[in-house]
Enzyme design. Structure first.
Site, PDB file in Angstrom:
ATOM      1  CD1 TRP A  84       9.554   3.681  -7.280  1.00 43.82           C
ATOM      2  CD2 TRP A  84       8.430   3.837  -9.205  1.00 43.82           C
ATOM      3  NE1 TRP A  84       8.721   4.760  -7.184  1.00 43.82           N
ATOM      4  CE2 TRP A  84       8.018   4.889  -8.343  1.00 43.82           C
ATOM      5  CE3 TRP A  84       7.859   3.734 -10.476  1.00 43.82           C
ATOM      6  CZ2 TRP A  84       7.062   5.820  -8.729  1.00 43.82           C
ATOM      7  CZ3 TRP A  84       6.898   4.665 -10.853  1.00 43.82           C
ATOM      8  CH2 TRP A  84       6.520   5.697  -9.991  1.00 43.82           C
ATOM      9  CG  HIS A  85       7.182   1.491 -13.342  1.00 44.38           C
ATOM     10  ND1 HIS A  85       8.513   1.842 -13.410  1.00 44.38           N
ATOM     11  CD2 HIS A  85       6.502   2.502 -13.951  1.00 44.38           C
ATOM     12  CE1 HIS A  85       8.619   3.009 -14.027  1.00 44.38           C
ATOM     13  NE2 HIS A  85       7.426   3.440 -14.358  1.00 44.38           N
ATOM     14  N   GLY A  86       6.004  -1.772 -10.174  1.00 46.67           N
ATOM     15  CA  GLY A  86       5.033  -2.729  -9.673  1.00 46.67           C
ATOM     16  C   GLY A  86       5.683  -3.983  -9.143  1.00 46.67           C
ATOM     17  CG  PHE A  97       2.731   2.295 -11.054  1.00 45.09           C
ATOM     18  CD1 PHE A  97       2.537   0.920 -10.995  1.00 45.09           C
ATOM     19  CD2 PHE A  97       2.652   2.920 -12.275  1.00 45.09           C
ATOM     20  CE1 PHE A  97       2.277   0.192 -12.139  1.00 45.09           C
ATOM     21  CE2 PHE A  97       2.400   2.201 -13.431  1.00 45.09           C
ATOM     22  CZ  PHE A  97       2.204   0.840 -13.362  1.00 45.09           C
TER      23      PHE A  97
END
Length: 453
Positions: A285-287, A453
């Site tokens: 999800w963060h990257g 993000f």
């Protein structure tokens, strides 16, 4: 990551779709829940497909291309030139939680399109959270507020603290951290360790600073957003760390992924699997980069390892007498968690896996010879003096000020403590904070880390 007027179409489409699917699901009673399911799937598919297209398509495409090349196969899927819309990860998760809650009957579907659109686009937290829940924010958006001097001042005070953390601490630290992490092979030893520790404080102050500003701005207008951070670097375990760090996201993954997978109400191996998968997805999800996936996997491993070795670690602490000194035991735990978190931050911040592995490999070079490390020959280089002594000094002093405030917060709200002081002391504190921001802040082009993000 970018914001273009055309991207507002994505936000509008997502808002209208989730409004309509929510309204349609509300037509069916809890006994007819299966009839709600197709509309939930439409909402989830549309949101996840949009997020995947803009954020993950090129990453998975490049990974598949690399794998095909390694296997000697042809792979002709084209790449797209797409910029990541600002805030898409945050408002996508916010709308998905709304649809899931309506499906399960936890909340009623919002009837007013304008109120629902305001819930999705509430500007203080639109681009970087906190990821609000409908049950908390929707009701507030229907309320009216009278002017409340105390509430407005409290909100402004919260915003000032956020600006101090962002502009004075995070942005000064960014100069030091970027210098090392953008050119890691120029450094080794204690400089790499210091840069990693500084990044731990940079990302905390950057993101929690934004959260303070968002929560404070909402408070000025009369709205209460959920807390997103509670002094996470004072955690005594990784599990406690995740109950204090980015609370709105970690609780989202707990409620909408970990628990539906079975949580801890399954056999042990499946429990560990659920934890590990949840944190792997959190990393993704963060990257769209393998560095983030490794970062998430590390935290999943930490949690599983802590569960598996809990008895042995407690027995070891008792055997060496550490449990006889509760305060010392607590600080050993806090320091251990901080070291583990810093190690994982290497992957989070490094520009590539190879950079991360270099930093890990060369972080301890020369540490065995203190006379060499502190001989003074390379002290300027070690202490980032290329950026100037002021940046280093301000960063260290500001971190100490913040941690002192955090220690005071263990016994209650610092805000309430200030309110109880005479006016001359109160206003002195405000002016000192304002002057500190103006004199020592960095007013360059340091955007918020979580905007990407």
């Amino acid at each position: 990551m970018s914001w273009k007027p055309a991207y507002s179409i994505i936000l509008i489409a997502s808002t209208v779709l989730d409004y309509l699917t929510g309204r349609t699901m509300s037509r069916y009673s809890d006994e007819e829940k299966n009839k709600r399911r197709p509309y939930l799937y439409i909402s989830l598919f549309a949101n996840l497909a949009t997020l995947t297209l803009f954020k993950y398509y090129n990453f998975f495409n490049e990974s598949a291309h690399g794998l095909a090349q390694g296997l000697g196969m042809n792979y002709a899927m084209p790449a797209f030139e797409l910029l990541l819309p600002m805030g898409i990860s945050f408002y996508t998760f916010q709308t998905m939680s709304y649809s899931i809650d309506v499906y399960h009957g936890r909340i009623k579907a919002e009837k007013h399109l304008g109120i629902f659109a305001l819930f999705i686009t509430f500007f203080p937290q639109l681009v970087a959270g906190p990821i609000e829940r409908a049950e908390n924010l929707l009701g507030q958006l229907r309320s009216s507020f009278d002017f409340d001097y105390g509430r407005v001042v409290a909100g402004l005070r919260r915003m000032a603290w956020g600006f101090f953390k962002k502009i004075v601490i995070a942005d000064n630290l960014a100069l030091l951290v970027n210098q090392v992490y953008n050119n890691p092979t120029d450094y080794e030893g204690i400089t790499l360790i210091l840069a990693t520790v500084f990044f731990a404080f940079q990302i905390y102050c950057d993101f929690s600073g934004y959260s303070d500003i968002a929560i404070g701005a909402a408070q000025v207008m009369g709205y209460n957003l959920m807390e997103n951070f509670r002094r996470p670097y004072f955690s005594k375990s990784i599990a406690e760390f995740w109950s204090r760090w980015h609370i709105s996201l970690s609780s989202w993954f707990r409620d909408y992924l970990y628990i539906p997978l079975g949580g801890n109400r399954v056999v042990k191996w499946r429990w560990y699997y659920n934890l590990f998968i949840t944190f792997m997805v959190s990393g993704l999800w963060h990257g769209a980069n393998w560095t983030f996936i490794v970062w998430g996997a590390l935290h999943g491993f930490y949690l599983v390892f802590a569960l598996v070795t809990a008895k042995q670690r407690n027995a070891l602490a008792q055997a060496i007498g550490l449990t006889n000194y509760p305060l010392l035991y607590k600080w050993v735990q806090v320091l251990s968690v901080f070291v583990l978190v810093c190690f994982s931050w290497i992957f989070f911040r490094a520009n590539s896996l190879s950079d991360a592995l270099y930093i890990i490999k060369y972080s301890f070079v020369g540490l065995g010879n203190f006379s060499q490390v502190f001989a003074g020959v390379n002290l300027d280089h070690i202490l980032f003096m290329e950026q100037g002594a002021k940046v280093f000094a301000v960063s260290v002093i500001a971190i100490l000020v913040m941690e002192t405030v955090h220690l005071i917060q263990r016994n209650g709200s610092v805000s309430q403590l200030i309110l109880q002081r005479p006016a001359v002391i109160r206003w002195s504190v405000y002016y000192i904070a304002l002057i500190a921001v103006l004199l020592f802040g960095q007013f360059g082009n340091q955007e918020f880390i979580y905007f990407q993000f």
